[in-house]
Design an enzyme around this catalytic site. Structure first.
Site, PDB file in Angstrom:
ATOM      1  N   CYS A   1       0.846  -1.335  -0.038  1.00 25.34           N
ATOM      2  CA  CYS A   1       0.101  -0.077  -0.014  1.00 25.34           C
ATOM      3  C   CYS A   1       1.081   1.141  -0.109  1.00 25.34           C
ATOM      4  O   CYS A   1       1.893   1.175   0.580  1.00 25.34           O
ATOM      5  CB  CYS A   1      -0.953  -0.090   1.294  1.00 25.34           C
ATOM      6  SG  CYS A   1      -2.094   1.453   1.174  1.00 25.34           S
TER       7      CYS A   1
ATOM      8  N   ASP B   1       0.503   3.906   1.555  1.00 28.62           N
ATOM      9  CA  ASP B   1       0.626   4.494   3.059  1.00 28.62           C
ATOM     10  C   ASP B   1       1.984   4.527   3.557  1.00 28.62           C
ATOM     11  O   ASP B   1       2.682   3.792   3.374  1.00 28.62           O
ATOM     12  CB  ASP B   1      -0.280   3.608   3.872  1.00 28.62           C
ATOM     13  CG  ASP B   1      -0.682   4.214   5.238  1.00 28.62           C
ATOM     14  OD1 ASP B   1       0.253   4.540   6.052  1.00 28.62           O
ATOM     15  OD2 ASP B   1      -1.756   4.434   5.490  1.00 28.62           O
TER      16      ASP B   1
ATOM     17  N   HIS C   1      -2.336  -3.429   5.301  1.00 30.69           N
ATOM     18  CA  HIS C   1      -1.925  -3.037   6.425  1.00 30.69           C
ATOM     19  C   HIS C   1      -3.387  -2.923   7.168  1.00 30.69           C
ATOM     20  O   HIS C   1      -4.452  -2.761   6.679  1.00 30.69           O
ATOM     21  CB  HIS C   1      -1.176  -1.900   6.492  1.00 30.69           C
ATOM     22  CG  HIS C   1      -1.670  -0.696   5.931  1.00 30.69           C
ATOM     23  ND1 HIS C   1      -2.428   0.319   6.724  1.00 30.69           N
ATOM     24  CD2 HIS C   1      -1.817  -0.093   4.825  1.00 30.69           C
ATOM     25  CE1 HIS C   1      -2.853   1.150   6.008  1.00 30.69           C
ATOM     26  NE2 HIS C   1      -2.716   1.006   4.735  1.00 30.69           N
TER      27      HIS C   1
ATOM     28  N   CYS D   1      -6.305   0.783   6.502  1.00 28.94           N
ATOM     29  CA  CYS D   1      -6.252   1.238   5.073  1.00 28.94           C
ATOM     30  C   CYS D   1      -7.205   2.125   4.770  1.00 28.94           C
ATOM     31  O   CYS D   1      -8.534   1.777   4.654  1.00 28.94           O
ATOM     32  CB  CYS D   1      -6.032   0.174   4.079  1.00 28.94           C
ATOM     33  SG  CYS D   1      -5.616   0.687   2.486  1.00 28.94           S
TER      34      CYS D   1
END
Length: 529
Positions: free
Chosen positions: A187, A189, A256, A267
């Protein structure tokens, strides 16, 4: 006795605030809203408890070291984290000091001296020179300082001597496990920015393909092309293995979640729903595998692996494939549970437990065990991650204070593969803004809360790499930087109008040891460098 008054006194006592925590009367029609854990300063999150100083400490952290932890590596990584964080933390105090001098007669000279001494570089000269006409443009100074700090860190990282022994050893291990290439998509992130270096402890050179996408929704078609490119090298050059070696391409997807605040800090692309995030990543893996099998002959296939990361403490959750490579969300190994079960044991007992846990997880869910190579790889990833769990225990009391977003900037393009640290940057891999619009919008949404709400700009680092052996490659990379920068500015006109978007552009040759080059028409001031 007045019964009514007695009931009133009992009611008031039941709602009285504890000593030292006076509370306003609650309106009768109001609905109490419980904030997320980071805001509840007088409580400890689930899995945490107050120590003798009143600080929240994870209950999973032990007083003694885990027998399988690499303490030397942990110390090196802790020092790196402290140094990088300190460089960014110096920006605001430095700019505040500069702002206080803006009406002095020798302002420009003193401001640059302060910046050189505290930040290691000069501030944009034009911004300082214009301060006497209007007020000092602190937004631009902040944005360029963030980008310049990262640029200097990246340059330092690229000048470090290359230690190929660790990467070569890991590449050999991958091949022994039956995988000639390992490709990781995580991801975007920023809490996963340290995925390779910290969470999985894999040498970056051993994982040449690693990109990030919002929600781990990687581009299946692009990944098929990358697989074909790798296989072409095998058939034409025998690199990294011969075509008949029996090895496969391994695709790993990483999603995550947050164990202490799952409804808010998971997420964002999947509404903080752990199962949605995991299922979306699993669906992409299955689509990738099906595309290879349907599109190529002779039994072409790939191996896949799904990993979840608890971004509160970096513990991983590895979903165990069966003998045919299939995975489910429920059949997984929780590495935090493994850490707790082995932290006080002898090394031999911890290794035995590690060696049994993969097949035990498969058996518990009525599934066949994975092939031996995949089992070995999972065991290595679990053991590597034990060091990271203890790292978080030692340096962050077992749970990061910033369990949510705290990124410093947005990284667009090919990214910087040498600088890895949790919450350093939100990442968007794209060649055009149109194809990466969803990822970019998520990043801007995050920074609207982190920066814009406080009057600070969104720093965006645009970076593309080129092949120096291809004529015109550098010029095309520079042109792409400018196109992407113009498209970003056009997509967010309000941020541009208010000085809340600052972009920097760099290019770099793909060849090892290549220098970072600043692209002209840039918000990063290149004067004197």
């Amino acid at each position: 006795m007045d019964t009514r008054k007695r009931r009133e006194r009992l009611h008031q006592a039941a709602h009285a605030a504890p000593v030292g925590m006076a509370m306003r009367p609650r309106p009768a029609a109001a609905t109490a809203v419980m904030p997320s854990w980071p805001q509840r300063l007088s409580f400890c999150a689930p899995g945490m408890q107050a120590d003798s100083k009143g600080d929240c400490v994870s209950t999973v952290c032990a007083a003694h070291a885990h027998p399988l932890v690499d303490q030397v590596r942990n110390a090196i990584l802790a020092d790196y984290e402290r140094r990088v964080q300190a460089r960014f933390d110096d920006i605001v105090p430095t700019l505040k000091q500069v702002a206080a001098l803006q009406h002095d007669t020798d302002f420009e000279t003193r401001a640059q001296q302060i910046a050189r001494d505290r930040l290691g570089f000069e501030l944009p000269a034009a911004v300082l020179a214009d301060a006497w006409v209007t007020t000092l443009d602190m937004r631009r100074l902040y944005g360029t300082s963030v980008l310049r700090t990262f640029l200097e860190l990246a340059r330092e990282a690229y000048t470090q001597p290359y230690n190929g022994a660790e990467a070569e050893a890991m590449t050999r291990f991958f091949i022994e496990c039956g995988f000639h290439e390992v490709d990781v998509s995580a991801c975007a992130d920023g809490r996963l920015k340290g995925l390779l270096q910290y969470i999985l402890r894999l040498p970056q050179q051993a994982v040449p393909r690693h990109k990030s996408y919002a929600g781990t929704l990687f581009d299946v078609e692009l990944n098929v092309k990358q697989w074909a490119e790798t296989e072409l090298h095998r058939f034409r050059e025998g690199v990294p293995t011969l075509p008949d070696a029996g090895t496969r391409y391994l695709k790993i997807a990483v999603y995550h979640f947050s164990s202490s605040d799952p409804l808010h800090e998971g997420c964002a692309a999947h509404g903080s729903d752990d199962r949605r995030a995991g299922q979306a990543a699993l669906d992409r893996l299955e689509a990738f595998g099906t595309a290879i099998e349907n599109g190529f002959c002779c039994g072409a296939s790939v191996a896949t692996l799904l990993i979840g990361v608890d971004t509160d403490n970096d513990a991983i959750r590895v979903h165990v494939p069966d003998a045919q490579g299939g995975m489910s969300l429920d059949c997984h190994v929780d590495n935090m549970a493994l850490y707790q079960a082995t932290v006080g044991k002898a090394e031999s007992e911890a290794l035995w437990r590690l060696g049994a846990i993969v097949e035990e997880a498969a058996r518990r869910h009525g599934r066949s065990a994975p092939e031996s190579g995949m089992r070995r790889l999972i065991e290595r990833l679990l053991m590597n991650n034990l060091s990271q769990i203890e790292y978080v225990c030692t340096n962050h009391r077992g749970r990061y204070a910033d369990i949510g977003h705290a990124e410093r900037f947005i990284s667009i393009g090919d990214g910087f593969d040498k600088v890895h640290l949790r919450n350093l940057a939100y990442i968007g891999h794209m060649h055009t803004v149109e194809e990466g619009a969803a990822d970019l919008d998520v990043g801007i949404k995050i920074f609207s809360r982190l920066n814009v709400a406080r009057g600070l700009p969104v720093p965006v680092a645009i970076h593309y790499r080129y092949d120096s052996q291809v004529p015109g490659g550098k010029e095309r990379a520079e042109a792409r930087c400018r196109r992407v920068k113009a498209a970003i500015e056009a997509r967010y006109p309000v941020l541009m109008r208010d000085g809340l978007l600052v972009c920097g552009m760099t290019v770099q040759a793909k060849q090892p040891g290549s220098n970072l080059e600043i692209v002209a028409d840039n918000d990063i001031d290149a004067h004197g460098h």
